[in-house]
Write a protein that holds these residues in place. Structure first.
Motif: not given
Length: 423
Positions: A48-49, A81-85, A121-122
């Motif tokens: 999934l990742s 949904m929230t995308l973080y670094t 990629d983190g």
């Protein structure tokens, strides 16, 4: 009757611990297999990742591109949904923002994350709708823990119920051994324990019948034997002038011995019965010994007062049998000494004869055993057997021991009264 205590855990505790150990070993084995091969849940999260990384914009893409890619992922999912670094800086938000570390802090508004996906990629993707399995190893550990706790809680009443039936059976056996011939156990279930309970009840029925028949036989035999003996004694009295005095004396001695034999057999039978109907009272063993020694011209008494709980009639019989044994088979005088040691009264009887060989120390207490080559072979051989039975009925013991000069003596130990012990 005292319970046997070997210092081991109770049976139900060992059963229960065995089940818990098996559960622990099973859990460790599953974890080991999971860690080595990687379970399907763990592999699905890795997959999934990678899929999410391929669908989303690259980590160095502009925010507009990041936002458009995230909206494309959330399309039709009705999810926030929230995308973080890598360092938890916001890259894109769809719907209400899911705060970082939401599950570790209190007082934070916004939808809680149902899924947490760490991209190769983190970057971190948080979603209010489940996208995959969250922390599969933690889920496995929690599931195994809950399984172990559930089985442990459910197993305890089952194991305890089984061993409680065994304990009731043990109590029935102890009651029967202590003299309660009517002791029975309840038959529960249809397994091996239930069949064991049935076997115990059948055995108890047979023992009760045998003991009852034994008592009835002895009572009837005693009555039937005493009746002809009384007629013989009466006949001797009526024809005493027509019977040779020597023969008459022999017949009277035979009748006396038969009467004594009947008394000893009946007493031995009563003492050997499992039902303890002995009535104890406080008495002084020295005073009883003085009364019995007064019956013999060649008896010497020495010692100290020994207060105990006992049956005076039985203890007189014990002393009388010991003195009679010394009178018949030993050499005068018969010495009686009473002392105490380790909260026990110690009664010692010996005479000036050579005593008993050490090889026969135990045999002389066997019923109907008579030593040969003694100066008087009369008696039925029950006197010393009764001495041991009476001593044991009082919680003591009778034995034959060596004295300092190499001769033998009879040593009887009997518990002192509680007040005496305290002194």
């Amino acid at each position: 009757m005292k319970r046997l205590n070997l210092g081991l855990p109770r049976l139900y505790f060992r059963f229960y611990v065995a089940i818990l150990v098996i559960l622990l070993l099973f859990s460790l084995a599953v974890r080991q297999v999971w860690s080595r091969s990687g379970g399907p849940l763990e592999r699905s999260n890795v997959t999934l990742s990678h899929v999410m990384q391929n669908v989303l914009a690259p980590p160095d893409a502009p925010r507009e591109q990041q936002q458009a890619a995230l909206e494309n992922v959330a399309k039709g999912l009705n999810a926030h949904m929230t995308l973080y670094t890598r360092d938890w800086k916001t890259l894109a938000v769809v719907g209400d923002q899911i705060p970082a570390r939401h599950w570790r802090q209190r007082g934070i508004t916004g939808p809680p994350p149902e899924s947490f996906v760490r991209l190769p990629d983190g970057r971190k993707l948080l979603s209010s709708e489940p996208l995959g399995f969250t922390r599969p190893k933690a889920m496995l550990n929690n599931a195994l823990l809950l399984l172990a706790v559930g089985i442990g809680i459910a197993a305890f009443p089952l194991v305890r119920g089984l061993t409680r039936r065994i304990e009731r059976l043990q109590h029935g056996v102890e009651s029967l051994g202590a003299g309660d011939l009517k002791a029975r156990v309840q038959v529960e279930g249809n397994d091996e324990v239930a069949r064991l309970a049935l076997s115990f009840n059948r055995a108890a029925d047979q023992i009760e019948q045998l003991v009852g028949a034994h008592k009835t036989l002895l009572a009837n035999a005693s009555h039937e034997l005493r009746t002809p003996l009384a007629r013989i004694r009466l006949a001797l009295e009526l024809i005493k002038d027509g019977v040779d005095p020597k023969r008459r004396a022999g017949l009277e001695q035979d009748i006396a011995e038969l009467n004594e034999l009947l008394d000893e057999i009946l007493l031995a039978s009563r003492l050997g019965a499992v039902v303890d109907d002995t009535e104890f009272e406080e008495l002084d063993l020295l005073a009883l010994a003085a009364e019995e020694c007064a019956r013999y011209d060649d008896a010497v008494l020495d010692g100290e007062s020994a207060v105990m709980q006992g049956d005076p009639r039985l203890l007189r019989r014990l002393l009388r049998n010991l003195l009679e044994n010394a009178h018949r088979h030993g050499r005068p005088p018969a010495n009686v000494r009473i002392g105490s040691a380790e909260r026990m009264a110690v009664l010692t009887v010996w005479d000036d004869g050579p005593g008993i060989p050490e090889t026969e120390f135990e045999r002389v207490f066997e019923p109907f055993y008579r030593r040969r080559n003694t100066r008087d072979n009369s008696g039925a051989g029950l006197g010393l057997a009764l001495v041991r039975q009476i001593a044991r009925r009082h919680g003591g013991e009778a034995r034959c021991v060596l004295m300092a000069d190499g001769r033998s003596s009879f040593e009887i130990t009997l518990p002192l009264a509680a007040k005496r012990r305290a002194d």
